[in-house]
Design a protein around this motif. Structure first.
Motif, PDB file in Angstrom:
ATOM      1  N   GLY A  62       0.811  -1.209   0.000  1.00 31.56           N
ATOM      2  CA  GLY A  62       0.000   0.000   0.000  1.00 31.56           C
ATOM      3  C   GLY A  62       0.846   1.261   0.000  1.00 31.56           C
ATOM      4  N   ALA A  63       2.027   1.169   0.581  1.00 30.79           N
ATOM      5  CA  ALA A  63       2.950   2.309   0.614  1.00 30.79           C
ATOM      6  C   ALA A  63       3.801   2.364  -0.643  1.00 30.79           C
ATOM      7  N   GLY A  64       3.652   1.369  -1.513  1.00 34.74           N
ATOM      8  CA  GLY A  64       4.364   1.393  -2.783  1.00 34.74           C
ATOM      9  C   GLY A  64       5.718   0.706  -2.778  1.00 34.74           C
ATOM     10  N   LEU A  65       6.030  -0.047  -1.726  1.00 24.91           N
ATOM     11  CA  LEU A  65       7.304  -0.750  -1.724  1.00 24.91           C
ATOM     12  C   LEU A  65       7.325  -1.792  -2.832  1.00 24.91           C
ATOM     13  N   GLN A  66       8.497  -2.019  -3.374  1.00 27.65           N
ATOM     14  CA  GLN A  66       8.652  -2.921  -4.506  1.00 27.65           C
ATOM     15  C   GLN A  66       8.395  -4.369  -4.095  1.00 27.65           C
ATOM     16  N   VAL A  67       7.648  -5.073  -4.942  1.00 31.28           N
ATOM     17  CA  VAL A  67       7.350  -6.488  -4.695  1.00 31.28           C
ATOM     18  C   VAL A  67       8.643  -7.280  -4.570  1.00 31.28           C
ATOM     19  N   GLN A  82      14.450   0.676   1.344  1.00 37.52           N
ATOM     20  CA  GLN A  82      13.044   0.881   0.998  1.00 37.52           C
ATOM     21  C   GLN A  82      12.491   2.138   1.672  1.00 37.52           C
ATOM     22  N   ARG A  83      12.898   2.369   2.912  1.00 33.65           N
ATOM     23  CA  ARG A  83      12.474   3.580   3.615  1.00 33.65           C
ATOM     24  C   ARG A  83      12.974   4.817   2.893  1.00 33.65           C
ATOM     25  N   ASP A  84      14.229   4.788   2.449  1.00 32.12           N
ATOM     26  CA  ASP A  84      14.798   5.939   1.744  1.00 32.12           C
ATOM     27  C   ASP A  84      14.027   6.206   0.444  1.00 32.12           C
ATOM     28  N   GLN A  85      13.692   5.147  -0.277  1.00 33.40           N
ATOM     29  CA  GLN A  85      12.920   5.313  -1.508  1.00 33.40           C
ATOM     30  C   GLN A  85      11.524   5.864  -1.216  1.00 33.40           C
ATOM     31  N   LEU A  86      10.929   5.380  -0.130  1.00 30.34           N
ATOM     32  CA  LEU A  86       9.606   5.858   0.259  1.00 30.34           C
ATOM     33  C   LEU A  86       9.662   7.337   0.644  1.00 30.34           C
ATOM     34  N   ASN A  87      10.693   7.739   1.357  1.00 33.68           N
ATOM     35  CA  ASN A  87      10.849   9.148   1.709  1.00 33.68           C
ATOM     36  C   ASN A  87      10.982  10.018   0.468  1.00 33.68           C
ATOM     37  N   GLU A  88      11.684   9.528  -0.542  1.00 34.93           N
ATOM     38  CA  GLU A  88      11.801  10.274  -1.798  1.00 34.93           C
ATOM     39  C   GLU A  88      10.434  10.425  -2.469  1.00 34.93           C
ATOM     40  N   ARG A  89       9.647   9.342  -2.472  1.00 34.07           N
ATOM     41  CA  ARG A  89       8.306   9.419  -3.063  1.00 34.07           C
ATOM     42  C   ARG A  89       7.412  10.370  -2.272  1.00 34.07           C
ATOM     43  N   ILE A  90       7.531  10.340  -0.948  1.00 38.23           N
ATOM     44  CA  ILE A  90       6.741  11.248  -0.115  1.00 38.23           C
ATOM     45  C   ILE A  90       7.089  12.690  -0.438  1.00 38.23           C
ATOM     46  N   THR A  91       8.367  12.976  -0.610  1.00 39.41           N
ATOM     47  CA  THR A  91       8.799  14.331  -0.963  1.00 39.41           C
ATOM     48  C   THR A  91       8.188  14.748  -2.299  1.00 39.41           C
ATOM     49  N   LEU A  92       8.240  13.851  -3.288  1.00 38.57           N
ATOM     50  CA  LEU A  92       7.661  14.162  -4.593  1.00 38.57           C
ATOM     51  C   LEU A  92       6.145  14.345  -4.507  1.00 38.57           C
ATOM     52  N   LEU A  93       5.496  13.503  -3.730  1.00 41.88           N
ATOM     53  CA  LEU A  93       4.050  13.635  -3.556  1.00 41.88           C
ATOM     54  C   LEU A  93       3.700  14.946  -2.856  1.00 41.88           C
ATOM     55  N   GLN A  94       4.490  15.329  -1.873  1.00 43.38           N
ATOM     56  CA  GLN A  94       4.258  16.586  -1.163  1.00 43.38           C
ATOM     57  C   GLN A  94       4.415  17.771  -2.120  1.00 43.38           C
TER      58      GLN A  94
END
Length: 133
Positions: free
Chosen positions: A55-60, A87-99
């Motif tokens: 749900g958070a978009g982590l890679q399968v 994975q956390r670092d990638q998620l933080n990058e996506r959160i920044t882009l989403l923000q």
């Protein structure tokens, strides 16, 4: 728990649960003597983990690797931790882009309110002055 109960509890189809197990996104589920899936609390925690991470978009692929490492035992703790950090670092990058995207949308919406509303108000005044509709 049966697959139907787990499906309902986590709002995931039975087919998706079977798929998760088949590809290694969750460890093999315990089975009854007759071979029917019998989800334990631990199995359910894996389902919940997979659903949350997906749900958070982590890679399968990363999650499959994590499960495989987990099944290998405690000697893989450092590798599992590193995988989660990545994975956390990638998620933080996506959160920044989403923000950033959210902020841009908010500016666009504000722009509409600043531009469109005055134009609409002017049109209404013009209609009223010209006999109104």
């Amino acid at each position: 728990m049966t697959i139907a109960e787990v499906s309902k509890k986590y709002d995931i189809s039975a087919d998706t649960l079977r798929y998760y197990e088949r590809i290694g996104l969750i460890p093999p589920v315990n089975r009854s003597r007759s071979g029917i899936r019998d989800y334990t609390e631990e199995d359910c925690r894996w389902v919940e983990f997979a659903k949350c991470m997906r749900g958070a978009g982590l890679q399968v692929e990363a999650l499959i690797e994590y499960v495989a490492l987990f099944q290998q035992g405690d000697e893989t703790v450092p590798a599992r931790k590193q995988l989660l950090i990545e994975q956390r670092d990638q998620l933080n990058e996506r959160i920044t882009l989403l923000q950033q995207t959210l902020e841009r949308l908010n500016r666009k919406i504000d722009g509409y309110e600043q531009i469109i509303l005055p134009v609409e108000q002017q049109l209404r005044r013009s209609r009223q002055e010209n006999g109104g509709e």
